[in-house]
Write an enzyme that holds these catalytic residues in place. Structure first.
Site, PDB file in Angstrom:
ATOM      1  N   GLU A 128     -11.327 -17.494   1.088  1.00 21.84           N
ATOM      2  CA  GLU A 128     -11.741 -18.288   0.112  1.00 21.84           C
ATOM      3  C   GLU A 128     -11.431 -19.791   0.153  1.00 21.84           C
ATOM      4  OE1 GLU A 128     -10.058 -15.716  -0.250  1.00 21.84           O
ATOM      5  OE2 GLU A 128     -10.515 -14.578  -2.026  1.00 21.84           O
TER       6      GLU A 128
ATOM      7  N   VAL B 121       3.472  17.828  16.775  1.00 25.64           N
ATOM      8  CA  VAL B 121       3.421  16.808  15.749  1.00 25.64           C
ATOM      9  C   VAL B 121       2.249  16.773  15.176  1.00 25.64           C
ATOM     10  CG1 VAL B 121       3.233  14.427  15.767  1.00 25.64           C
ATOM     11  CG2 VAL B 121       5.102  15.368  17.110  1.00 25.64           C
TER      12      VAL B 121
HETATM   13 ZN    ZN Z   1      -6.436 -15.456  -2.225  1.00 26.72          ZN
END
Ligand code: ZN
Length: 374
Positions: free
Chosen positions: A68, A305
């Site tokens: 942002e 595993v």
């Molecule tokens: Zn942020």
């Protein structure tokens, strides 16, 4: 979508524009190619008040500016009265200034978010802050895609444990080796390259000590055309510290999970609780990896595993590379060892199955159904 171009005026009620620009934010996010761990992959787009693209950005790696902030910086004054698209809820307080603050300061009129941030430091606080400032805030556009893109991050933030992928390569009749133990190579070059791509996107790779004894793998990532492939943390489950110092995996960036304390060259030995049969308890191991900020773990075997992870319900996604060959033999091993289930009703089910051709092989993927009745 061809008619949707930057520069066309938009209205708040045109859902196709929201879908278009939210998808663009997701594409930007993916450009980070998983390098943001332990942070999420985030992309952001800013349109000015007339709907023209004036800024975009994505989070590159932890410590770098958030998506942002980059998009707002690129937009400058043109963000005033505009719209921001982002695939994850903006952060609210744990850094200064937070992205929510930056959006408010930039004077945006509208914010379109694909999904809530599951991190407990956010979880709605970013949206609440934007709405309190009078910004029209829409949530949930392309939410499924956004969740899928950051599935490693989401699992980690909700459970404290990494997202676990289990990978194996087998013949069409379900054998991972011949009766004499030969396993190189059952699948094609294309499949092996894809396997390196899988290592690249995961934060850690895990194998059992038997696999190390037999194959002596380096467990590094080799990617053509990528100068510096991300090297995941190498984890070897070795309850009794049987590993030899000369094993190629013994070195820096390796964690050896054992049930007793010890030393192993430059590798880190970590002692975990033992199960009743003397093996490393896997859940405490996953908790420890989560505490270290490991968002994703690729379990590469061997069959013991894999069986332990599957039977304890710890696997989120399966990657099965299937070669067009038939090996046969009662003694030839299959991907899952252990004792297995007794009744079909207890079988682990997969959902969202997908199949892709890789050279002569098929890659079959599926998510483990956590809602199975067992
Ligand atoms: Zn942020």
């Amino acid at each position: 979508m061809a008619d949707i171009l930057p520069g066309l005026p938009h209205t708040d009620t045109d859902p196709s524009l929201d879908l278009h620009w939210s998808a663009h934010a997701l594409e930007l996010a993916l450009q980070a190619d998983y390098a943001t761990s332990p942070n999420p992959m985030v992309g952001a787009v800013v349109l000015d008040s007339s709907g023209t693209l004036v800024g975009e950005g994505f989070h590159h790696r932890a410590g770098d500016p958030h998506a942002e902030q980059q998009a707002l910086t690129a937009a400058g004054d043109r963000a005033l009265g505009g719209t921001l698209y982002v695939n994850l809820e903006p952060c609210a307080s744990h850094r200064s200034p937070s992205c929510a603050d930056a959006i408010i300061d930039a004077g945006l009129r509208r914010v379109v978010i694909s999904m809530l941030d599951p991190d407990q430091r956010v979880r709605g606080a970013g949206i609440a802050k934007l709405r309190a400032a009078g910004i029209d805030t829409v949530v949930g556009i392309h939410e499924e895609r956004a969740l899928r893109l950051n599935e490693f991050y989401v699992k980690h933030r909700l459970t404290g444990r990494p997202f676990v992928s289990a990978k194996f390569a087998m013949s069409l009749d379900g054998k991972i080796a011949t009766r004499s133990g030969e396993s190189r190579w059952i699948t094609s070059e294309e499949s092996r390259l894809h396997g390196h791509r899988l290592r690249h996107i995961h934060d850690a790779i895990l194998v059992g000590v038997n696999t190390v004894m037999v194959d002596d793998p380096q467990l590094t990532t080799r990617l053509e055309g990528v100068a510096a492939a991300r090297q995941p943390l190498r984890v070897v489950v070795d309850s009794q510290l049987r590993l030899r110092m000369s094993a190629r995996v013994v070195g820096p960036n390796t964690l050896i999970a054992a049930t007793r304390a010890g030393r192993m060259g430059a590798a880190e030995v970590v002692k975990f609780p033992a199960t009743t049969d003397g093996r490393v308890a896997l859940q405490p191991l996953l908790d420890e990896l989560g505490r270290r900020g490991i968002l994703s773990l690729l379990v590469e075997g061997g069959s013991t595993v894999h069986a332990s992870f599957v039977s304890e319900g710890l696997v989120d996604k399966i990657y099965a590379y299937v070669a067009p060959s038939l090996i046969g033999g009662r003694e030839a091993p299959s991907p899952l060892g252990g004792t297995g289930v007794e009744h079909l009703a207890e079988a682990v089910r997969l959902r969202e199955l997908d199949a892709t051709r890789l050279g002569a092989d098929l890659l079959i993927t599926g998510y483990v159904d956590v809602h199975r009745d067992s």
